[in-house]
Write an enzyme that holds these catalytic residues in place. Sequence first.
Site, PDB file in Angstrom:
ATOM      1  N   TYR A  97      29.800  -5.513 -17.931  1.00  0.00           N
ATOM      2  CA  TYR A  97      29.646  -5.234 -19.352  1.00  0.00           C
ATOM      3  C   TYR A  97      30.826  -4.396 -19.847  1.00  0.00           C
ATOM      4  O   TYR A  97      30.994  -3.233 -19.451  1.00  0.00           O
ATOM      5  CB  TYR A  97      28.339  -4.502 -19.630  1.00  0.00           C
ATOM      6  CG  TYR A  97      27.082  -5.286 -19.296  1.00  0.00           C
ATOM      7  CD1 TYR A  97      27.125  -6.621 -18.931  1.00  0.00           C
ATOM      8  CD2 TYR A  97      25.836  -4.668 -19.339  1.00  0.00           C
ATOM      9  CE1 TYR A  97      25.966  -7.325 -18.625  1.00  0.00           C
ATOM     10  CE2 TYR A  97      24.676  -5.366 -19.045  1.00  0.00           C
ATOM     11  CZ  TYR A  97      24.746  -6.689 -18.682  1.00  0.00           C
ATOM     12  OH  TYR A  97      23.597  -7.370 -18.377  1.00  0.00           O
ATOM     13  N   SER A 123      19.195 -10.726 -10.094  1.00  0.00           N
ATOM     14  CA  SER A 123      19.192 -11.110 -11.501  1.00  0.00           C
ATOM     15  C   SER A 123      19.552 -12.589 -11.596  1.00  0.00           C
ATOM     16  O   SER A 123      20.415 -13.066 -10.845  1.00  0.00           O
ATOM     17  CB  SER A 123      20.214 -10.258 -12.274  1.00  0.00           C
ATOM     18  OG  SER A 123      20.249 -10.602 -13.640  1.00  0.00           O
ATOM     19  N   ASN A 124      18.898 -13.278 -12.497  1.00  0.00           N
ATOM     20  CA  ASN A 124      19.150 -14.710 -12.696  1.00  0.00           C
ATOM     21  C   ASN A 124      18.855 -15.542 -11.449  1.00  0.00           C
ATOM     22  O   ASN A 124      19.466 -16.597 -11.244  1.00  0.00           O
ATOM     23  CB  ASN A 124      20.592 -14.944 -13.167  1.00  0.00           C
ATOM     24  CG  ASN A 124      20.882 -14.290 -14.497  1.00  0.00           C
ATOM     25  OD1 ASN A 124      20.229 -14.577 -15.497  1.00  0.00           O
ATOM     26  ND2 ASN A 124      21.847 -13.372 -14.515  1.00  0.00           N
ATOM     27  N   GLN A 142      15.768  -9.806 -12.708  1.00  0.00           N
ATOM     28  CA  GLN A 142      16.056  -9.706 -14.140  1.00  0.00           C
ATOM     29  C   GLN A 142      16.478 -11.085 -14.651  1.00  0.00           C
ATOM     30  O   GLN A 142      17.436 -11.666 -14.145  1.00  0.00           O
ATOM     31  CB  GLN A 142      17.168  -8.683 -14.382  1.00  0.00           C
ATOM     32  CG  GLN A 142      17.431  -8.434 -15.854  1.00  0.00           C
ATOM     33  CD  GLN A 142      18.507  -7.405 -16.080  1.00  0.00           C
ATOM     34  OE1 GLN A 142      19.520  -7.688 -16.731  1.00  0.00           O
ATOM     35  NE2 GLN A 142      18.326  -6.207 -15.542  1.00  0.00           N
ATOM     36  N   TYR A 195      15.601  -9.913 -20.085  1.00  0.00           N
ATOM     37  CA  TYR A 195      16.744  -9.698 -20.975  1.00  0.00           C
ATOM     38  C   TYR A 195      16.752 -10.735 -22.097  1.00  0.00           C
ATOM     39  O   TYR A 195      16.078 -11.762 -22.025  1.00  0.00           O
ATOM     40  CB  TYR A 195      18.066  -9.663 -20.205  1.00  0.00           C
ATOM     41  CG  TYR A 195      18.593 -10.962 -19.634  1.00  0.00           C
ATOM     42  CD1 TYR A 195      19.149 -11.945 -20.443  1.00  0.00           C
ATOM     43  CD2 TYR A 195      18.589 -11.179 -18.259  1.00  0.00           C
ATOM     44  CE1 TYR A 195      19.655 -13.124 -19.912  1.00  0.00           C
ATOM     45  CE2 TYR A 195      19.101 -12.352 -17.707  1.00  0.00           C
ATOM     46  CZ  TYR A 195      19.638 -13.321 -18.546  1.00  0.00           C
ATOM     47  OH  TYR A 195      20.140 -14.482 -18.016  1.00  0.00           O
ATOM     48  N   PRO A 206      15.216 -10.441 -24.907  1.00  0.00           N
ATOM     49  CA  PRO A 206      13.814 -10.659 -25.299  1.00  0.00           C
ATOM     50  C   PRO A 206      13.636 -10.946 -26.784  1.00  0.00           C
ATOM     51  O   PRO A 206      12.585 -11.452 -27.189  1.00  0.00           O
ATOM     52  CB  PRO A 206      13.144  -9.334 -24.922  1.00  0.00           C
ATOM     53  CG  PRO A 206      14.239  -8.319 -25.074  1.00  0.00           C
ATOM     54  CD  PRO A 206      15.487  -9.017 -24.598  1.00  0.00           C
ATOM     55  N   LEU A 207      14.663 -10.649 -27.589  1.00  0.00           N
ATOM     56  CA  LEU A 207      14.571 -10.886 -29.033  1.00  0.00           C
ATOM     57  C   LEU A 207      15.402 -12.081 -29.475  1.00  0.00           C
ATOM     58  O   LEU A 207      15.446 -12.408 -30.657  1.00  0.00           O
ATOM     59  CB  LEU A 207      15.005  -9.631 -29.797  1.00  0.00           C
ATOM     60  CG  LEU A 207      14.188  -8.376 -29.476  1.00  0.00           C
ATOM     61  CD1 LEU A 207      14.729  -7.173 -30.226  1.00  0.00           C
ATOM     62  CD2 LEU A 207      12.704  -8.589 -29.766  1.00  0.00           C
TER      63      LEU A 207
END
Length: 275
Positions: free
Chosen positions: A57, A148-149, A171, A200, A202-203
């Site tokens: 990130y 994750s993934n 995740q 992740y 989520p919106l």
Amino acid sequence: MPLFPVDNGDRKPIGGDTVSAIGLGTWAIRNPRRAFEALVEAIETGLVDNIDTAEMYGEGTAEELVGEVLRKVGRERVFVTTKVLPWRLRSFEELEKAIRASLRRLGVETVDLILIHWPLEGMPVSEQVRRLEKIAIGKGYARYIGVSNFDDRELEEALHATASAEIVVDQVHYSVLHRRWVEEKLLPLALRNNVTIQAYTPLERGRVAEHPVVRRIAERVGRTPIQVALNYLISRPRVVAIPKTENREHLREILGAMGWRLTEDAIEELERIGE
């Protein structure tokens, strides 16, 4: 009846710890100062105590930002998750170097949880997990490890690969609009093996607020569509939602997703989205 028993608690287990049912992510931060203020406010409310980041990130700048937050609010108040890029697993030396760099950017000696960011193509999952366990746990750089993934087959292999540690988290992308595979395949496996799902996106970058079913239920229960979409996720056992915000007003809306639960009828209605 809903697909899963409704979890009424706003604390979720990760290993031997519990964390707030909503954490905050740090992917694609545009305004570091505003993000810093939002993260600090979230922790200081006492409602949120977990932050998710990754070496990828901002090429490490997100970890540096989280480090600033930890220095402001106190390391002991935050459960920190970070992630290593999969190609770091090609050698023990590269993996250790990457983890040490993450810890340096975060300003900590030990992180709470380290995840493999996504599976490394060409290396068995079992070998990837064993390498992470040997360096992250064996050298004391992390308290817990996870993935994750990872799909259900990859998670199953990961669960059987560790020597002494456990895989405590997977995740994945999970939302009320992106739920079928998680709820049919991944979450049942996770629940059987005491693995927490961190959700992740989520919106869906705000798209959940435009869905007519979500909007209708929000109006009916007197909440915002964002709050309904997050509450749907945290109503699932062992699911933590990790939205991202740099806006303090939006943060307060997110925090309003906790402290109540949708009715079973409303959850069943949301479960039918996409059918």
